[in-house]
Write a protein that holds these residues in place. Structure first.
Motif, short mmCIF file in Angstrom:
data_model
loop_
_atom_site.label_atom_id
_atom_site.label_comp_id
_atom_site.label_asym_id
_atom_site.label_seq_id
_atom_site.Cartn_x
_atom_site.Cartn_y
_atom_site.Cartn_z
N ILE A 11 0.80 -1.22 0.00
CA ILE A 11 0.00 0.00 0.00
C ILE A 11 0.84 1.28 0.00
CG2 ILE A 11 -2.04 -1.07 1.03
CD1 ILE A 11 -1.18 0.21 3.70
N ARG A 12 2.13 1.17 0.27
CA ARG A 12 3.02 2.33 0.24
C ARG A 12 3.68 2.53 -1.12
NH1 ARG A 12 3.01 -0.05 5.02
NH2 ARG A 12 4.64 -1.51 4.51
N THR A 13 3.45 1.63 -2.07
CA THR A 13 4.06 1.74 -3.39
C THR A 13 3.32 2.79 -4.21
OG1 THR A 13 4.61 -0.60 -3.32
CG2 THR A 13 4.78 0.48 -5.45
N LEU A 14 4.07 3.68 -4.81
CA LEU A 14 3.50 4.72 -5.66
C LEU A 14 3.56 4.33 -7.13
CD1 LEU A 14 5.27 7.75 -3.92
CD2 LEU A 14 2.88 7.03 -3.63
N ALA A 15 4.75 3.88 -7.58
CA ALA A 15 4.93 3.57 -8.99
C ALA A 15 6.04 2.54 -9.18
CB ALA A 15 5.27 4.84 -9.77
N LEU A 16 5.98 1.87 -10.32
CA LEU A 16 6.96 0.85 -10.68
C LEU A 16 7.32 1.09 -12.13
CD1 LEU A 16 8.42 -1.89 -10.17
CD2 LEU A 16 6.25 -3.00 -10.77
N GLY A 83 -4.29 -1.81 -5.99
CA GLY A 83 -4.51 -1.94 -7.41
C GLY A 83 -3.44 -1.18 -8.18
N VAL A 84 -3.35 -1.48 -9.49
CA VAL A 84 -2.29 -0.90 -10.32
C VAL A 84 -2.80 -0.74 -11.74
CG1 VAL A 84 -1.29 -3.18 -10.83
CG2 VAL A 84 0.17 -1.16 -10.89
N TYR A 85 -2.25 0.24 -12.45
CA TYR A 85 -2.58 0.43 -13.86
C TYR A 85 -1.34 0.86 -14.63
CZ TYR A 85 -2.79 5.43 -12.80
OH TYR A 85 -2.51 6.70 -12.40
N PRO A 86 -1.27 0.46 -15.92
CA PRO A 86 -0.13 0.84 -16.75
C PRO A 86 -0.40 2.14 -17.51
CG PRO A 86 -1.45 -0.76 -17.93
CD PRO A 86 -2.12 -0.53 -16.58
N THR A 87 0.67 2.87 -17.82
CA THR A 87 0.55 4.09 -18.62
C THR A 87 0.62 3.79 -20.11
OG1 THR A 87 2.93 4.49 -18.56
CG2 THR A 87 1.58 5.51 -16.83
N ALA A 88 1.13 2.62 -20.46
CA ALA A 88 1.29 2.21 -21.86
C ALA A 88 1.21 0.69 -21.90
CB ALA A 88 2.64 2.69 -22.39
N SER A 89 1.39 0.12 -23.06
CA SER A 89 1.43 -1.33 -23.15
C SER A 89 2.51 -1.86 -22.22
CB SER A 89 1.74 -1.75 -24.59
OG SER A 89 2.09 -3.12 -24.63
N PRO A 90 2.23 -2.91 -21.46
CA PRO A 90 3.25 -3.47 -20.56
C PRO A 90 4.52 -3.93 -21.29
CG PRO A 90 1.10 -4.27 -19.95
CD PRO A 90 0.93 -3.53 -21.25
N VAL A 96 4.95 2.81 -17.22
CA VAL A 96 5.10 3.00 -15.77
C VAL A 96 3.81 2.47 -15.15
CG1 VAL A 96 5.42 4.64 -13.88
CG2 VAL A 96 6.54 5.05 -16.09
N TRP A 97 3.94 1.70 -14.10
CA TRP A 97 2.79 1.15 -13.39
C TRP A 97 2.52 2.06 -12.18
CZ3 TRP A 97 0.01 -2.99 -15.09
CH2 TRP A 97 0.58 -3.77 -16.11
N PHE A 98 1.30 2.59 -12.11
CA PHE A 98 0.92 3.43 -10.98
C PHE A 98 -0.05 2.68 -10.08
CE2 PHE A 98 2.61 6.67 -13.73
CZ PHE A 98 3.19 7.55 -12.84
N PHE A 99 0.13 2.88 -8.78
CA PHE A 99 -0.71 2.23 -7.77
C PHE A 99 -1.78 3.21 -7.32
CE2 PHE A 99 2.96 -0.25 -8.26
CZ PHE A 99 2.69 -1.53 -7.83
N ASN A 100 -2.72 2.75 -6.54
CA ASN A 100 -3.89 3.56 -6.19
C ASN A 100 -3.58 4.60 -5.11
OD1 ASN A 100 -3.79 0.86 -5.00
ND2 ASN A 100 -5.57 1.44 -3.80
N LYS A 129 -1.87 13.71 -20.03
CA LYS A 129 -2.71 13.89 -18.85
C LYS A 129 -4.02 13.13 -19.03
CE LYS A 129 -4.74 17.51 -15.98
NZ LYS A 129 -4.83 18.97 -15.73
N HIS A 130 -4.58 13.18 -20.24
CA HIS A 130 -5.83 12.47 -20.53
C HIS A 130 -5.67 10.97 -20.28
CE1 HIS A 130 -9.51 11.27 -22.56
NE2 HIS A 130 -8.79 10.40 -23.24
N THR A 131 -4.60 10.36 -20.79
CA THR A 131 -4.36 8.93 -20.60
C THR A 131 -4.20 8.61 -19.12
OG1 THR A 131 -3.35 8.64 -22.77
CG2 THR A 131 -2.74 7.03 -21.08
N MET A 132 -3.46 9.41 -18.41
CA MET A 132 -3.24 9.17 -16.98
C MET A 132 -4.55 9.21 -16.20
SD MET A 132 -0.12 8.43 -16.38
CE MET A 132 -0.20 8.58 -14.61
N LEU A 133 -5.36 10.22 -16.47
CA LEU A 133 -6.62 10.34 -15.75
C LEU A 133 -7.60 9.22 -16.12
CD1 LEU A 133 -7.09 14.21 -15.79
CD2 LEU A 133 -6.31 12.76 -13.89
#
Length: 165
Positions: A11-16, A83-90, A96-100, A129-133
């Motif tokens: 839960i402390r992870t911001l990004a990977l 949870g996590v989401y990618p900014t582009a194709s893995p 970059v993978w961003f956490f909640n 910004k659009h993709t990130m949001l």
């Protein structure tokens, strides 16, 4: 450089993100510092999912089926928690993978943004910004639906005699 493994994905992870620095293949940004791993982001995410008795592929398939997200689906690592989401194709090295976690975002050029988390960590990403949001909202929709399904399961639990509990 502090070396680590998947136990830091919590839960402390911001990004990977991917890095190519000596033997290191991943950079893990957390609320308490930056760490590096010899494992790729996909390997770290898969190991983190295994801590919760699933695989990254299984989590992605479940999220895709639940919300019909085909491209860049977010997924839940730890139910109701992480949870996590990618900014582009893995498969893309710029992914970059961003956490909640909450953040602010500034688009600094076409398709490039700076994400700043509440505790001050900033990460430059090759994503608009659009993709990130959009990805952020997808993850939080998935977390919300998952939470709702969990509550509904508790409501409709049937005991051994066939009666609702």
């Amino acid at each position: 450089m502090l070396a680590c493994d998947s136990y830091l994905l919590d839960i402390r992870t911001l990004a990977l993100e991917s890095v190519f620095a000596g033997d290191f293949k991943s950079k893990i940004s957390t609320t308490h510092g930056i760490y590096y791993s010899k494992l790729t982001p996909a390997q770290l995410l898969n190991k983190a999912c295994l801590h919760y008795f699933s695989t990254m592929e299984g989590r992605i398939q479940a999220a895709s089926a639940l919300l019909n997200y085909v491209k860049k689906p977010p997924f839940i690592i730890a139910p109701n928690e992480l949870g996590v989401y990618p900014t582009a194709s893995p498969d893309n090295d710029d992914c970059v993978w961003f956490f909640n976690h909450r953040f602010t975002i500034v688009e600094v050029a076409k398709g490039q943004s700076i994400v700043t988390f509440m505790e001050g960590t900033s990460i430059h990403v090759k994503a608009s910004k659009h993709t990130m949001l959009k990805q952020y909202l997808r993850l939080h929709s998935l977390l919300s639906v998952s939470d709702q399904i969990g509550r509904e399961r508790q409501i409709y639990i049937i005991d051994k005699k066939g009666m609702k509990v």
